[in-house]
Design a protein around this motif. Structure first.
Motif, PDB file in Angstrom:
ATOM      1  N   HIS A 126      21.201  35.005  -0.625  1.00 20.10           N
ATOM      2  CA  HIS A 126      21.681  34.351  -1.712  1.00 20.10           C
ATOM      3  C   HIS A 126      21.847  35.181  -2.831  1.00 20.10           C
ATOM      4  N   SER A 132      25.374  31.046   0.981  1.00 16.70           N
ATOM      5  CA  SER A 132      24.049  31.085   2.054  1.00 16.70           C
ATOM      6  C   SER A 132      24.543  31.279   3.281  1.00 16.70           C
ATOM      7  N   GLU A 134      23.849  30.223   6.084  1.00  8.72           N
ATOM      8  CA  GLU A 134      24.336  28.963   6.951  1.00  8.72           C
ATOM      9  C   GLU A 134      25.803  28.802   6.660  1.00  8.72           C
ATOM     10  N   GLU A 135      26.026  28.921   5.415  1.00 13.04           N
ATOM     11  CA  GLU A 135      27.582  28.321   5.083  1.00 13.04           C
ATOM     12  C   GLU A 135      28.477  29.492   5.665  1.00 13.04           C
ATOM     13  N   SER A 154      19.506  28.295  10.810  1.00 12.44           N
ATOM     14  CA  SER A 154      19.268  27.186   9.793  1.00 12.44           C
ATOM     15  C   SER A 154      17.798  26.580   9.690  1.00 12.44           C
ATOM     16  N   TYR A 156      13.916  25.869   9.919  1.00 16.81           N
ATOM     17  CA  TYR A 156      12.685  26.610   9.597  1.00 16.81           C
ATOM     18  C   TYR A 156      11.524  25.896  10.433  1.00 16.81           C
ATOM     19  N   TYR A 158       8.439  25.574  12.759  1.00 17.37           N
ATOM     20  CA  TYR A 158       6.912  25.573  12.678  1.00 17.37           C
ATOM     21  C   TYR A 158       6.389  26.848  13.145  1.00 17.37           C
ATOM     22  N   ARG A 191      19.421  21.506  20.743  1.00 21.11           N
ATOM     23  CA  ARG A 191      18.154  20.991  19.725  1.00 21.11           C
ATOM     24  C   ARG A 191      16.923  21.457  20.296  1.00 21.11           C
ATOM     25  N   THR A 195      15.301  24.166  17.425  1.00 23.62           N
ATOM     26  CA  THR A 195      14.308  23.548  16.519  1.00 23.62           C
ATOM     27  C   THR A 195      13.015  23.694  16.926  1.00 23.62           C
TER      28      THR A 195
ATOM     29  N   PHE B 119      12.861  23.400   0.425  1.00 19.98           N
ATOM     30  CA  PHE B 119      11.958  24.203   1.275  1.00 19.98           C
ATOM     31  C   PHE B 119      10.659  23.763   1.026  1.00 19.98           C
ATOM     32  N   SER B 132       8.193  20.958  12.558  1.00 20.94           N
ATOM     33  CA  SER B 132       9.080  21.133  11.387  1.00 20.94           C
ATOM     34  C   SER B 132       9.671  19.843  11.432  1.00 20.94           C
ATOM     35  N   GLU B 134      12.867  19.686  10.812  1.00 22.60           N
ATOM     36  CA  GLU B 134      14.141  19.619  11.550  1.00 22.60           C
ATOM     37  C   GLU B 134      13.866  19.220  12.992  1.00 22.60           C
ATOM     38  N   GLU B 135      12.705  19.678  13.502  1.00 23.71           N
ATOM     39  CA  GLU B 135      12.688  19.173  15.053  1.00 23.71           C
ATOM     40  C   GLU B 135      12.417  17.733  14.974  1.00 23.71           C
ATOM     41  N   ALA B 138      15.645  15.875  14.692  1.00 22.12           N
ATOM     42  CA  ALA B 138      16.444  16.161  15.933  1.00 22.12           C
ATOM     43  C   ALA B 138      16.007  15.379  17.025  1.00 22.12           C
ATOM     44  N   ARG B 146      22.602  12.106  13.869  1.00 19.71           N
ATOM     45  CA  ARG B 146      21.801  13.252  14.378  1.00 19.71           C
ATOM     46  C   ARG B 146      22.517  14.442  13.768  1.00 19.71           C
ATOM     47  N   VAL B 150      20.589  16.548  10.858  1.00 18.66           N
ATOM     48  CA  VAL B 150      19.761  17.735  11.114  1.00 18.66           C
ATOM     49  C   VAL B 150      20.439  18.866  10.512  1.00 18.66           C
ATOM     50  N   SER B 154      18.332  20.791   7.285  1.00 17.90           N
ATOM     51  CA  SER B 154      17.908  22.276   7.583  1.00 17.90           C
ATOM     52  C   SER B 154      18.434  23.399   6.896  1.00 17.90           C
ATOM     53  N   ALA B 155      19.660  23.044   6.231  1.00 19.43           N
ATOM     54  CA  ALA B 155      20.424  24.431   5.407  1.00 19.43           C
ATOM     55  C   ALA B 155      19.598  24.584   4.229  1.00 19.43           C
ATOM     56  N   TYR B 156      19.533  25.748   3.929  1.00 17.20           N
ATOM     57  CA  TYR B 156      19.012  26.507   2.558  1.00 17.20           C
ATOM     58  C   TYR B 156      20.289  26.524   1.824  1.00 17.20           C
ATOM     59  N   ARG B 157      20.469  25.644   1.189  1.00 14.57           N
ATOM     60  CA  ARG B 157      22.006  26.028   0.490  1.00 14.57           C
ATOM     61  C   ARG B 157      21.684  27.006  -0.714  1.00 14.57           C
ATOM     62  N   ARG B 191      30.094  20.199   8.248  1.00 13.67           N
ATOM     63  CA  ARG B 191      29.868  21.643   7.861  1.00 13.67           C
ATOM     64  C   ARG B 191      30.173  21.746   6.661  1.00 13.67           C
ATOM     65  N   THR B 195      26.614  22.426   4.318  1.00 18.37           N
ATOM     66  CA  THR B 195      26.315  24.008   3.921  1.00 18.37           C
ATOM     67  C   THR B 195      26.742  24.307   2.548  1.00 18.37           C
TER      68      THR B 195
END
Lengths: 315, 315
Positions: A126, A132, A134-135, A154, A156, A158, A191, A195, B119, B132, B134-135, B138, B146, B150, B154-157, B191, B195
């Motif tokens: 960033h 980002s 991911e984008e 993407s 995060y 565990y 998946r 994840t 986050f 997590s 996301e898991e 998902a 889904r 998901v 997930s994304a950290y924009r 997308r 994102t």
């Protein structure tokens, strides 16, 4: 397990800056001096040097380095000097922008770092690129690789040790079913790999081995030229055996027609403070020759010096 | 823009704890006392009270509350007392585990929080559930939902103000093309929505409006009963007009046959320290009646007291 060697008595930060300034001064550059300082300082020390250098001389250290040295030596010194998170952001950006199916930087950053380190790389991304990670991956990568790599960078995950063994059992079965159908990019395969936590994945791969009597990576070897399959194997190996994964990457980088310096530099700069000693052991074991010797044979001059210094070679 | 009212002279943390202890003591519970304290303390103050209470009495405050009060009042007090990140983790877990297409908690947590807050919620999720976010999403959500949710969680924009206007133009066009084809869950639609940064998305939606002479949300209204379309609209509205988005959620929660207390509680506890004042204004404007009055009409007793206190009603 790192190879980085820091002198017992580290000079003061100001002195390091002065010496670097001297290395850049006048006609010609003292490359040996640059290596002798930067290749023997840990991440916190390099960060302190960068900050002090900018304050003392009103110029970014990395810019000064870029003015003085060039090519693969420059790339190695700069990549090493960066903070690990910034380095990962740079490597990820480079690979995302000119994505090619054989790329491994994104896989390594997503799977051979801790979740906290991956997040730090995303924050650095960033800051540096005003977008980002991911984008950029989503915008540049296409097809099945996009389907796999976007969630891979993407999530995060565990990071704890808890494992659900019955889940590991059922997901190992599920993976086996999809692999048997050759549905390698199936939603469920993606998946699970993108994840689940590292501990959970290790349990799943162990259960796969137990249930089907051979490792999952073996079942993903159908066609050695299929880049998607080899990306799946890379992901799994980054989790299960990073030392042997990186050994192989280095072996291929050194072994081809012409050396792949970008890859060699990436592995050595990203692992020197982590587990390069274990990778060296794996290399010796697999190739019956020390990694330093192999690197020395394939590289030369200042670049060679830099690589050997990070490999912890004795002078 | 918050409605939370904290007294000018806040009692010492120890005194708050003592009063709460008294409220729980003996036969019957002093619900009014609980509300008069907790509904008038900000997140940092509530955190301090929880810590001090556990130290003083060897018991978690939230457990003590759960022993004393019940039902929707209990839910409201506990949800409010939690840290915002923990609260989001709880809400997300609840919705992920029993996913239904009309769910909005995940959308709100992903789109009506800052990337840093999302986050923090994911970190709290790790701590509480040893998995997590996301898991779990998902694993429990299926199909198109889904595919959308998901990456959404997930994304950290990127969170900066920079905007690429030509990208906004081309992505608005791309969205329009997909919407015209009714390809609502197309990879490219997912997308872009999951994102791009908030600033970039606002530019894209503005460009959509400019190029096609009406808002994108209008084109996503084809079938009012299509839950996927209404989820897409919810995502867009959480970015573009959170006050009007939440106004509508509250209006529907109050307006049906029987009140949807879970939704009312969620909106009020998650927005009271953020922008509930603006949501109240939007409600008054849209319904010609103050939100406090509407809430008061549809709720009763201690739960009503709690809701009104968080809405900033004057006693």
């Amino acid at each position: 397990m790192a190879t980085l060697s820091v002198p017992a008595a580290v000079p003061a930060v100001a002195e390091d800056c002065e010496q670097l300034r001297k290395a850049f001064a006048g006609w010609g550059t003292n490359e040996r001096l640059i290596v002798s300082i930067l290749a023997h300082r840990d991440a916190a020390q390099r960060r302190a040097i960068r900050r002090a250098y900018a304050e003392a001389y009103g110029e970014e250290l990395l810019r000064a380095i870029g003015d003085e040295i060039h090519g693969k030596f420059e790339r190695a010194v700069i990549q090493w000097t960066l903070d690990p998170a910034e380095r990962d952001a740079e490597l990820a950006n480079e690979e995302a922008k000119k994505w090619q199916p054989g790329g491994r930087a994104l896989v390594e950053i997503a799977c051979a770092r801790t979740p906290a380190q991956l997040f730090a790389a995303k924050q650095a991304y960033h800051d540096r690129f005003k977008r980002s990670l991911e984008e950029d991956v989503a915008a540049h990568v296409t097809g099945d690789f996009r389907k796999l790599l976007v969630p891979l960078v993407s999530a995060y995950r565990y990071d704890g040790p808890e494992v659900n063994t019955s889940l590991a059992h059922s997901e190992a079965k599920l993976l086996n079913g999809k692999i048997n159908e050759k549905a390698y990019s199936d939603d469920e395969v993606v998946r699970i790999l993108t994840t689940r936590s590292k501990a959970q994945l290790l349990a799943t791969f162990n259960s796969y081995n137990d249930q089907f009597s051979h490792p999952i990576t073996k079942d993903l070897k159908e066609d050695p030229k299929n880049e998607f399959l080899s990306t799946l194997r890379a992901i799994i190996r980054c989790f299960t055996c990073p030392d042997r994964y990186f050994e192989k990457v280095v072996r291929l980088a050194l072994g081809g027609v012409g050396t792949d310096e970008d890859t060699l530099t990436r592995v050595i700069t990203t692992r020197a403070e982590v587990d390069l000693k274990v990778i060296k052991e794996a290399y010796q074991k697999r190739n019956s020759v020390p990694l330093e010797k192999a690197v020395s044979k394939e590289t030369s001059r200042d670049y060679e010096d830099m690589m050997l210094a990070l490999l912890g070679a004795e002078y």
